[in-house]
Design an enzyme around this catalytic site. Structure first.
Site, short mmCIF file in Angstrom:
data_model
loop_
_atom_site.label_atom_id
_atom_site.label_comp_id
_atom_site.label_asym_id
_atom_site.label_seq_id
_atom_site.Cartn_x
_atom_site.Cartn_y
_atom_site.Cartn_z
N TYR A 155 0.84 -1.21 0.00
CA TYR A 155 0.00 0.00 0.00
C TYR A 155 0.88 1.26 0.00
CZ TYR A 155 -3.98 2.99 1.20
OH TYR A 155 -4.97 3.96 1.20
N LYS A 159 1.00 4.09 -3.01
CA LYS A 159 0.63 5.49 -2.78
C LYS A 159 1.82 6.43 -2.96
CE LYS A 159 -3.73 4.77 -1.93
NZ LYS A 159 -4.78 5.29 -2.85
#
Length: 247
Positions: A155, A159
């Site tokens: 993640y 991002k």
């Protein structure tokens, strides 16, 4: 109204933060494209927003990991509205695990939705916005894309990639008056955090200077600012909406 008669495409907007962004834009007069992998929920949200705010809406099923789906999304939007003023890349997933235990499938799935999905959506809309010589692209990143977080290697990497992609696109698109910015939320109250125990939520709040989790509306307010003319001299930026968790 800040967005009167503008057309906004918001990925992953059937529920959660995406839905709140869609509602906030609709309140300001924008016509809304709700797109999600779940067409039933997307249609229900589109119908609700149309009824509530008296704007035009359309629901389109799309999987952001597939460029063909993103191109179809843009084509159907143009068939309905003939233009696209705003793209919000909100669709995202988590598959948390420590690096030692993370599977290749967990890594690939998160990178595919959260990073490749943003690239696909931007690529699909670019030709239209270039012809218009106008556009706003808003990418939903994350505080962990800046500072990292144990158990979220996939993640965080996705991002962080979104932030780098945002800055590159801002430089490439600026000559056509297309502004590209990102929002990096901290811990926000969503269906996912609602499932956490009060004890876990209290631990999250302890590391936040404002001592509370954020609301979806906090993210939507920042998105509205970036979508409107109020931000006409801002591009390539990341707005941190995290209660002071990262400064």
């Amino acid at each position: 109204m800040k967005l009167k008669d503008q057309v906004a495409v918001i990925t992953g907007s059937a529920q959660g933060i995406g839905k709140t962004i869609a509602e906030t834009f609709a309140k300001e007069g924008a016509n809304i494209v709700i797109t999600d992998i779940n067409i039933e929920k997307a249609q229900a949200t589109a119908d609700e927003i149309k009824s509530k705010y008296n704007v035009e809406t359309i629901a389109i099923a799309s999987n952001v990991t597939k460029l063909s789906d993103c191109e179809n999304l843009i084509a159907k939007t143009l068939d309905k509205f003939q233009k696209i003023d705003i793209l919000v890349n909100n669709a995202g997933i988590t598959k948390d695990n420590l690096v030692l235990r993370m599977t290749e499938q967990e890594w690939d799935a998160v990178i595919s939705v959260n990073l490749k999905g943003v690239f696909n959506s931007i690529k699909a809309v670019t030709r239209t916005m270039f012809k218009q010589r106008h556009g706003r692209i808003i990418n939903i990143a994350s505080v962990v894309g800046i500072m990292g977080n144990p158990g979220q290697a996939n993640y965080s990497a996705s991002k962080g990639g979104v932030i780098a992609l945002t800055k590159t696109c801002a430089k490439e698109f600026s000559s056509r008056n297309i502004l590209v910015n990102a929002i990096a939320p901290g811990f926000i109250k969503t269906a996912m955090t609602d499932a956490l125990s009060d004890e876990v939520k209290a631990k999250y709040a302890e590391v936040i200077p404002l001592k509370r989790l954020g609301e979806a509306q906090d993210i939507a307010n920042s998105a509205l600012f970036l979508a409107s003319e109020d931000s006409s001299y801002i591009t390539g930026n990341v707005i941190n909406v995290n209660g002071g968790m990262y400064m």
